[in-house]
Design a protein around this motif. Structure first.
Motif, PDB file in Angstrom:
ATOM      1  N   GLY A  98       0.810  -1.225   0.000  1.00  0.00           N
ATOM      2  CA  GLY A  98       0.000   0.000   0.000  1.00  0.00           C
ATOM      3  C   GLY A  98       0.835   1.261   0.000  1.00  0.00           C
ATOM      4  N   HIS A  99       2.099   1.163   0.409  1.00  0.00           N
ATOM      5  CA  HIS A  99       2.969   2.347   0.389  1.00  0.00           C
ATOM      6  C   HIS A  99       3.774   2.352  -0.911  1.00  0.00           C
ATOM      7  CE1 HIS A  99       4.895   5.776   2.262  1.00  0.00           C
ATOM      8  NE2 HIS A  99       4.152   5.595   3.336  1.00  0.00           N
ATOM      9  N   ALA A 100       4.580   3.374  -1.130  1.00  0.00           N
ATOM     10  CA  ALA A 100       5.389   3.452  -2.356  1.00  0.00           C
ATOM     11  C   ALA A 100       6.621   2.553  -2.272  1.00  0.00           C
ATOM     12  CB  ALA A 100       5.823   4.896  -2.590  1.00  0.00           C
ATOM     13  N   ASP A 101       6.850   1.918  -1.098  1.00  0.00           N
ATOM     14  CA  ASP A 101       8.121   1.228  -0.846  1.00  0.00           C
ATOM     15  C   ASP A 101       8.565   0.306  -1.991  1.00  0.00           C
ATOM     16  OD1 ASP A 101       7.648   2.430   1.593  1.00  0.00           O
ATOM     17  OD2 ASP A 101       7.401   0.565   2.725  1.00  0.00           O
ATOM     18  N   LEU A 102       7.713  -0.674  -2.331  1.00  0.00           N
ATOM     19  CA  LEU A 102       8.152  -1.692  -3.292  1.00  0.00           C
ATOM     20  C   LEU A 102       8.228  -1.135  -4.710  1.00  0.00           C
ATOM     21  CD1 LEU A 102       9.039  -4.525  -3.998  1.00  0.00           C
ATOM     22  CD2 LEU A 102       6.637  -5.198  -4.149  1.00  0.00           C
ATOM     23  N   ALA A 103       7.168  -0.427  -5.125  1.00  0.00           N
ATOM     24  CA  ALA A 103       7.171   0.114  -6.494  1.00  0.00           C
ATOM     25  C   ALA A 103       8.336   1.093  -6.651  1.00  0.00           C
ATOM     26  CB  ALA A 103       5.837   0.791  -6.798  1.00  0.00           C
ATOM     27  N   GLY A 104       8.640   1.851  -5.571  1.00  0.00           N
ATOM     28  CA  GLY A 104       9.761   2.807  -5.609  1.00  0.00           C
ATOM     29  C   GLY A 104      11.088   2.081  -5.705  1.00  0.00           C
ATOM     30  N   CYS A 105      11.255   0.993  -4.937  1.00  0.00           N
ATOM     31  CA  CYS A 105      12.500   0.214  -5.006  1.00  0.00           C
ATOM     32  C   CYS A 105      12.678  -0.372  -6.402  1.00  0.00           C
ATOM     33  CB  CYS A 105      12.488  -0.907  -3.961  1.00  0.00           C
ATOM     34  SG  CYS A 105      12.894  -0.329  -2.298  1.00  0.00           S
ATOM     35  N   MET A 106      11.567  -0.836  -6.991  1.00  0.00           N
ATOM     36  CA  MET A 106      11.665  -1.423  -8.327  1.00  0.00           C
ATOM     37  C   MET A 106      11.990  -0.342  -9.367  1.00  0.00           C
ATOM     38  SD  MET A 106       8.975  -4.592  -8.385  1.00  0.00           S
ATOM     39  CE  MET A 106       7.469  -3.724  -8.144  1.00  0.00           C
ATOM     40  N   LYS A 107      11.483   0.860  -9.124  1.00  0.00           N
ATOM     41  CA  LYS A 107      11.765   1.964 -10.061  1.00  0.00           C
ATOM     42  C   LYS A 107      13.252   2.326 -10.058  1.00  0.00           C
ATOM     43  CE  LYS A 107      10.554   6.880 -10.773  1.00  0.00           C
ATOM     44  NZ  LYS A 107      10.355   6.896 -12.224  1.00  0.00           N
ATOM     45  N   TYR A 108      13.816   2.448  -8.806  1.00  0.00           N
ATOM     46  CA  TYR A 108      15.187   2.962  -8.700  1.00  0.00           C
ATOM     47  C   TYR A 108      16.249   1.874  -8.594  1.00  0.00           C
ATOM     48  CZ  TYR A 108      13.478   7.713  -8.212  1.00  0.00           C
ATOM     49  OH  TYR A 108      12.911   8.925  -8.460  1.00  0.00           O
ATOM     50  N   GLY A 109      15.806   0.622  -8.340  1.00  0.00           N
ATOM     51  CA  GLY A 109      16.787  -0.438  -8.147  1.00  0.00           C
ATOM     52  C   GLY A 109      17.351  -0.462  -6.738  1.00  0.00           C
ATOM     53  N   HIS A 110      16.601   0.060  -5.739  1.00  0.00           N
ATOM     54  CA  HIS A 110      17.049   0.017  -4.345  1.00  0.00           C
ATOM     55  C   HIS A 110      16.628  -1.299  -3.712  1.00  0.00           C
ATOM     56  CE1 HIS A 110      17.775   4.276  -4.409  1.00  0.00           C
ATOM     57  NE2 HIS A 110      16.512   4.625  -4.430  1.00  0.00           N
ATOM     58  N   ARG A 111      17.370  -1.699  -2.665  1.00  0.00           N
ATOM     59  CA  ARG A 111      16.905  -2.802  -1.819  1.00  0.00           C
ATOM     60  C   ARG A 111      16.452  -2.286  -0.467  1.00  0.00           C
ATOM     61  NH1 ARG A 111      20.365  -8.320  -2.657  1.00  0.00           N
ATOM     62  NH2 ARG A 111      19.390  -8.871  -4.639  1.00  0.00           N
ATOM     63  N   ASP A 112      16.730  -1.015  -0.180  1.00  0.00           N
ATOM     64  CA  ASP A 112      16.331  -0.417   1.099  1.00  0.00           C
ATOM     65  C   ASP A 112      15.162   0.544   0.857  1.00  0.00           C
ATOM     66  OD1 ASP A 112      16.030   0.789   3.524  1.00  0.00           O
ATOM     67  OD2 ASP A 112      18.006   1.765   3.533  1.00  0.00           O
ATOM     68  N   GLY A 113      13.987   0.164   1.363  1.00  0.00           N
ATOM     69  CA  GLY A 113      12.799   0.994   1.190  1.00  0.00           C
ATOM     70  C   GLY A 113      12.940   2.381   1.809  1.00  0.00           C
ATOM     71  N   ARG A 114      13.909   2.554   2.697  1.00  0.00           N
ATOM     72  CA  ARG A 114      14.146   3.854   3.339  1.00  0.00           C
ATOM     73  C   ARG A 114      14.397   4.948   2.290  1.00  0.00           C
ATOM     74  NH1 ARG A 114      12.791   5.848   7.738  1.00  0.00           N
ATOM     75  NH2 ARG A 114      13.222   3.849   8.695  1.00  0.00           N
ATOM     76  N   ALA A 115      15.125   4.545   1.219  1.00  0.00           N
ATOM     77  CA  ALA A 115      15.468   5.513   0.168  1.00  0.00           C
ATOM     78  C   ALA A 115      14.211   6.024  -0.529  1.00  0.00           C
ATOM     79  CB  ALA A 115      16.401   4.863  -0.841  1.00  0.00           C
ATOM     80  N   VAL A 116      13.134   5.267  -0.465  1.00  0.00           N
ATOM     81  CA  VAL A 116      11.874   5.669  -1.091  1.00  0.00           C
ATOM     82  C   VAL A 116      10.990   6.396  -0.092  1.00  0.00           C
ATOM     83  CG1 VAL A 116       9.753   4.822  -2.175  1.00  0.00           C
ATOM     84  CG2 VAL A 116      11.948   3.731  -2.696  1.00  0.00           C
ATOM     85  N   LEU A 117      10.818   5.784   1.086  1.00  0.00           N
ATOM     86  CA  LEU A 117       9.787   6.299   2.002  1.00  0.00           C
ATOM     87  C   LEU A 117      10.110   7.688   2.532  1.00  0.00           C
ATOM     88  CD1 LEU A 117       9.935   6.458   5.366  1.00  0.00           C
ATOM     89  CD2 LEU A 117      10.109   4.019   5.170  1.00  0.00           C
ATOM     90  N   GLU A 118      11.398   8.038   2.586  1.00  0.00           N
ATOM     91  CA  GLU A 118      11.741   9.358   3.125  1.00  0.00           C
ATOM     92  C   GLU A 118      11.108  10.491   2.323  1.00  0.00           C
ATOM     93  OE1 GLU A 118      13.147  10.633   5.791  1.00  0.00           O
ATOM     94  OE2 GLU A 118      13.262   8.648   6.682  1.00  0.00           O
TER      95      GLU A 118
END
Ligand code: EPS
Length: 385
Positions: A98-118
């Motif tokens: 429900g949050h942007a965490d996973l879709a954001g990680c997939m967009k940027y190639g991150h494994r740490d959702g922190r980089a998205v949720l901030e």
């Protein structure tokens, strides 16, 4: 003269959040205590969580103002974060459904959702509310008022309330009634059931969404455009409301109900107005919600939005560990049980910003004097039409 535009910046737990507004006319006196009052209202609402006990959002102006009056230069608004701990926060290992965490990680190639949720955090709405409070003061100089109130929380009441009746019953007492509500609502009879719903969700480690209505009074007819599809004000107001995190549905006037009725029970009759009215026309009803053809009609704007429940759940939701690929509950730190009241304040801000942009497109000038002259000229034209 710059086109009216705005941007926000800042991470949820970084040093500060900011907003920059460009294209404001020079000569608009700004009441910063009114900006702070909106920031404080955004922090309120029964069901808010731990972060709001830490923050004391207040605006600082870094540019664009002299002697409390706009200069016509970019206006920079700063809201400091007290919980500025971004460098010390743990990784978000399992993204929250429900949050942007996973879709954001997939967009940027991150494994740490922190980089998205901030950045995806609804903390971003703090500087947005500050920017909206400025837009609101511009509109208010021309007699335009933006007012939102909560209609439903967590499916209570079961039958969706009629915003029109609540609005009419509240009348001039609307500010007072809403200020006395723990949910920014207009029906004191619902408060007890809403408190019970939030307490129940908190005990169940769950979260709740809801519905709010935004009404705008005092608008001139003709803001927006039908000439080019993206300029339609209906589209722009819809986009404004959908830009608020967690908004899943937007209605204008009758909204979805308009699709169920025959045309004769949808459209608003055009009638002759009484002598001395601002134009020779009046409308028999306002089912259109103040918008026809992507333009304001001069009737009140009536918008509603539905907010989904906050996706940070204490009870946990099925997720996957980004490092190991193993199933585990989504990462949880803290959250609100509901932030529908806060979202209604953000809605006022984004609607005010969209309307300020449309207002300055039509009446824009470098100074307030020039904007006032253009506005008065149009009023004269409408009287003579
Ligand atoms: C928010 C700040 C956030 C959340 C909330 C809104 O702070 P923190 O993450 O430190 O608890 O409380 O954010 C969300 C609901 C979200 O989904 O991101 C605020 O200032 O409104």
């Amino acid at each position: 003269m710059a086109r009216f535009s705005w941007i926000t910046s800042g991470e949820s737990h970084g040093p500060s959040m900011a907003a920059v507004l460009e294209g404001l006319p020079a000569g608009l006196p700004l009441d910063l205590s009114a900006v702070d009052a909106d920031l404080a209202r955004r922090q309120l609402g029964y069901g808010r969580g731990g972060r709001m006990k830490i923050e004391r959002d207040q605006v600082e102006v870094l540019s664009g103002l002299k002697g409390g009056v706009t200069l016509g230069s970019p206006l920079t608004l700063l809201v400091r974060n007290r919980d500025a701990v971004i460098e010390r926060l743990p990784q978000v290992a399992a993204p929250r459904p429900g949050h942007a965490d996973l879709a954001g990680c997939m967009k940027y190639g991150h494994r740490d959702g922190r980089a998205v949720l901030e950045r995806a955090s609804a903390r971003e709405t703090a500087p947005r509310v500050a920017a909206g409070a400025v837009a609101r003061q511009l509109l208010s100089a021309f007699g335009i008022e933006v007012f939102a109130f909560v209609l439903e929380v967590g499916g209570v009441p079961e039958v969706p309330p009629d915003g029109e009746s609540l609005w009419r019953a509240a009348g001039e007492r609307r500010h007072e009634i809403r200020a006395g509500s723990a949910f920014h609502g207009l029906d004191p009879a619902l408060e007890g059931a809403w408190v019970a719903a939030v307490d129940g969700a908190r005990a169940a480690q769950d979260s709740l969404g809801g519905v709010f209505e935004v009404r705008v009074t005092g608008l001139p007819p003709g803001l927006g455009s039908y000439q080019s599809p993206p300029d339609r004000l209906t589209a722009r107001l819809g986009a404004a409301l959908f830009s608020i995190p967690a908004i899943k549905g937007v209605e204008v006037g009758l909204g979805f109900e308009a699709g169920r009725r025959p045309g004769s029970r949808v459209h608003d009759a055009i009638l002759p107005a009484d002598a001395g009215a601002p134009t020779r026309f009046r409308r028999g009803s306002n089912r259109a919600g103040g918008l026809e053809g992507g333009l304001t009609t001069g009737e009140d704007l009536v918008l509603r939005a539905a907010m989904k429940p906050i996706p940070s759940l204490r009870q946990g939701m099925p997720s996957v560990d980004m490092e190991t690929g193993e199933p585990r509950d989504a990462t949880y730190q803290r959250s609100d049980v509901t932030s529908v009241p806060a979202a209604s304040v953000v809605a006022e801000a984004v609607v005010a910003l969209a309307l300020a942009e449309a207002f300055l497109e039509k009446y824009g000038g470098d100074s307030m004097e020039q904007v006032e002259a253009a506005f008065e000229h149009h009023r004269g034209q409408l009287r003579a039409l």
